[in-house]
Design a protein around this motif. Structure first.
Motif, mmCIF file in Angstrom:
data_model
loop_
_atom_site.group_PDB
_atom_site.id
_atom_site.type_symbol
_atom_site.label_atom_id
_atom_site.label_comp_id
_atom_site.label_asym_id
_atom_site.label_seq_id
_atom_site.Cartn_x
_atom_site.Cartn_y
_atom_site.Cartn_z
ATOM 1 N N CYS A 167 0.846 -1.195 0.000
ATOM 2 C CA CYS A 167 0.000 0.000 0.000
ATOM 3 C C CYS A 167 0.882 1.246 0.000
ATOM 4 C CB CYS A 167 -0.909 -0.016 1.224
ATOM 5 S SG CYS A 167 -1.826 1.513 1.437
ATOM 6 N N THR A 169 -0.055 4.333 0.554
ATOM 7 C CA THR A 169 -0.425 5.342 1.547
ATOM 8 C C THR A 169 0.299 5.116 2.878
ATOM 9 O OG1 THR A 169 -2.584 5.495 0.502
ATOM 10 C CG2 THR A 169 -2.391 6.434 2.691
ATOM 11 N N CYS A 170 0.399 3.862 3.303
ATOM 12 C CA CYS A 170 1.015 3.574 4.608
ATOM 13 C C CYS A 170 2.358 2.870 4.427
ATOM 14 C CB CYS A 170 0.093 2.711 5.451
ATOM 15 S SG CYS A 170 -0.251 1.096 4.729
ATOM 16 N N CYS A 220 -4.850 2.381 8.247
ATOM 17 C CA CYS A 220 -4.672 3.192 7.042
ATOM 18 C C CYS A 220 -5.992 3.217 6.262
ATOM 19 C CB CYS A 220 -3.566 2.556 6.201
ATOM 20 S SG CYS A 220 -3.500 3.121 4.505
ATOM 21 N N GLU A 222 -6.543 3.702 3.204
ATOM 22 C CA GLU A 222 -6.458 3.152 1.856
ATOM 23 C C GLU A 222 -6.596 1.629 1.855
ATOM 24 O OE1 GLU A 222 -6.374 4.581 -1.085
ATOM 25 O OE2 GLU A 222 -6.164 2.657 -2.116
ATOM 26 N N CYS A 223 -5.880 0.959 2.747
ATOM 27 C CA CYS A 223 -5.826 -0.502 2.707
ATOM 28 C C CYS A 223 -6.558 -1.133 3.875
ATOM 29 C CB CYS A 223 -4.369 -0.976 2.678
ATOM 30 S SG CYS A 223 -3.452 -0.524 4.144
#
Ligand SMILES: [Zn+2]
Ligand SMILES: [Zn+2]
Length: 388
Positions: A167, A169-170, A220, A222-223
Motif C-alpha cells: 500500500c 499510503t502507509c 490506514c 487506503e488498505c
C-alpha cells in the motif's frame, strides 16, 4: 483467537453486507462504518470502540480477496457442523487441530487442507503465523498476445497487471500515515501464543493481533490496515526472439511482492502468437509458399521472395518440380545466442481458374507440340497390365 472463533464470527454481518457483496461494496461499507465508529468521532464511547475494532477485524479478512475466499471456504466446510463437533465439552477440540495444523503448515497429514485454509486466514499461507519471517511473494500468471513478427524478432510489450502490492499510503505498515503500529502486548510481537489443553500443547495465532505481532489502532484508510492494496501496474516485458505460440515465459521476481523483506514471486507470461498471412514457422525455420506459373517452373525464372526483414532473389532452374522446397540460409528466426534458422520457400503452381481465348488457343498449340509426351508413364504401364 481460535480458528473456531473466526468461523463462528459473521464478518459479513459485522460490515452490514451480504455474503455475495462485491469487493467494492465491502470496501465502501467498511469505510462508512469506520468513519462513523472511529474513536476520534466517539470519544469515551466504549461500545463504538468495540464495534470499530470488530469492523476493522472483519474488513481485515473480507477486504483481502484471498483471505475472503479462504474464510468463505472454511465457513462452507465447517461452519454449520462446528459447534456439534467441537462442542466445547472437552475432549478433542476442533480448534486444537486448527492450531496444530496452522503451526506446522501443510505437514499435518490429513489436516493439511485445514492448515492451508486457516494458515491463510491467520497470516498468509502455511507458516503465516510466524510474525516477521520473510515470505516470498506469490507467483503470478498472465497472458499476452503478440503478432508473428514480434514472436520471431522478439518484442518489448507493455503488460498491465492487477495484483496486490504494498500500500502506497502507509508503505505497508497498515497504520494511518503519521501513526505507527505498536507491538502486540499479548504475544510480545511473536504473533503466536502458547496454550496447553490436556495432553496437547500447541501454539495458536495471537487473537489480539491476528498473528501479525503488531496492533494497528488507527488503520490506514487506503488498505484498511492490511498494508496491501490492489494496484494496477504496467510492466515492460521483453519477449525473447523465437518464442512459440503458447510458450510460457518466466520473469524472475516480477510477481507479487514479498513480505518482511522476502523475495517477490515470479511472473509467468503465456504468449499467444497471432499467425501471419504469409509466413509460417517450423521451429527456428520460417516457411513461405510462393505461387508460380507452370511456365516459370518449366522454363526457369528468378523469383523475388520476401524475407522477414527484406527480400531475396531465388534462382529457379528450368524443369523444377512443383512443390520443391528451397532453403535460404540464415533467414529464419535469429535467436539471441546467435543461432539462426532458415527460410524455407515452397514453390507451388497456381492454376488459373479462367483462361482467355487467346491463352486457350496457345495451350492447345502447346498440347499439340507435346503430344508425344506422357506425364505418367508408370501409371500407363500399370493400366496396360490391367486391361490385358
Ligand atoms: Zn495502507
Ligand atoms: Zn499478538
Amino acid at each position: 483467537m481460535s480458528a473456531r472463533d473466526w468461523i463462528d464470527k459473521d464478518f459479513y454481518r459485522e460490515l452490514g453486507v451480504s455474503s455475495s457483496a462485491t469487493d467494492a461494496d465491502i470496501k465502501k461499507s467498511y469505510r462508512k462504518l469506520a468513519r462513523e465508529l472511529h474513536p476520534d468521532a466517539n470519544p469515551g464511547n466504549a461500545e463504538a470502540e468495540t464495534r470499530f475494532k470488530a469492523v476493522s477485524e472483519a474488513y481485515g479478512v473480507l477486504g483481502d480477496p484471498e483471505k475472503r475466499k479462504q474464510y468463505d471456504e472454511a465457513r462452507r466446510l465447517f461452519g454449520s457442523g462446528l459447534r456439534g463437533f467441537g462442542g466445547g465439552s472437552g475432549g478433542f477440540d476442533v480448534s486444537d487441530i486448527f492450531g496444530n495444523a496452522g503451526q506446522q503448515g501443510a505437514a499435518g497429514g490429513g489436516f493439511s487442507g485445514l492448515g492451508d485454509i486457516l494458515g491463510g486466514l491467520f497470516g498468509r499461507r502455511g507458516q503465516g503465523s510466524a510474525a516477521g519471517r520473510p515470505r516470498r511473494g506469490a507467483d503470478v500468471d498472465t497472458e499476452v498476445r503478440i503478432d508473428f513478427l514480434e514472436a520471431v524478432k522478439g518484442a518489448t510489450v507493455p503488460l498491465r497487471l492487477s495484483s496486490p502490492s504494498t500500500c502506497g499510503t502507509c508503505t505497508g505498515s497498515g497504520a494511518r500515515p503519521g501513526t505507527t503500529p505498536r507491538t502486540c502486548p499479548t504475544c510480545n510481537g511473536a504473533g503466536l501464543i502458547n496454550r496447553s489443553q490436556g495432553a496437547f500443547a500447541f501454539s495458536e495465532p495471537c487473537r489480539d493481533c491476528r498473528g501479525t505481532g503488531r496492533i494497528v489502532d488507527d488503520p490506514c484508510p487506503e488498505c484498511g490496515g492490511d498494508g496491501v492494496s490492489t494496484k494496477s501496474r504496467t510492466l515492460t516485458v521483453r519477449i525473447p526472439a523465437g518464442v512459440e505460440d503458447d510458450q510460457k515465459i518466466r520473469l524472475a521476481e516480477q510477481g507479487e511482492p514479498g513480505q518482511n523483506g522476502g523475495h517477490a514471486g515470479d511472473l509467468y507470461v503465456r504468449v499467444h502468437v497471432t499467425p501471419h498471412a504469409v509466413f509460417g514457422r517450423s521451429g527456428n525455420d520460417v516457411t513461405i509458399t510462393v505461387p508460380v506459373t507452370f511456365q516459370e517452373l518449366a522454363l526457369g525464372t528468378t523469383l523475388t521472395v520476401p524475407t522477414l526483414d527484406g527480400k531475396v532473389s531465388l534462382r529457379v532452374a528450368a524443369g523444377t518440380a512443383n512443390g520443391r522446397v528451397f532453403r535460404v540460409r540464415g533467414k529464419g528466426v535469429v535467436k539471441r545466442e546467435g543461432t539462426a534458422g532458415d527460410l524455407l520457400v515452397t514453390v507451388q503452381v497456381a492454376v488459373p481458374a479462367k483462361l482467355s481465348e487467346q491463352a486457350q488457343a496457345a495451350l492447345a498449340e502447346y498440347t499439340k507440340a507435346t503430344s508425344g509426351q506422357d506425364p505418367r508413364p508408370e501409371l500407363t504401364a500399370l493400366l496396360q497390365q490391367r486391361s490385358d
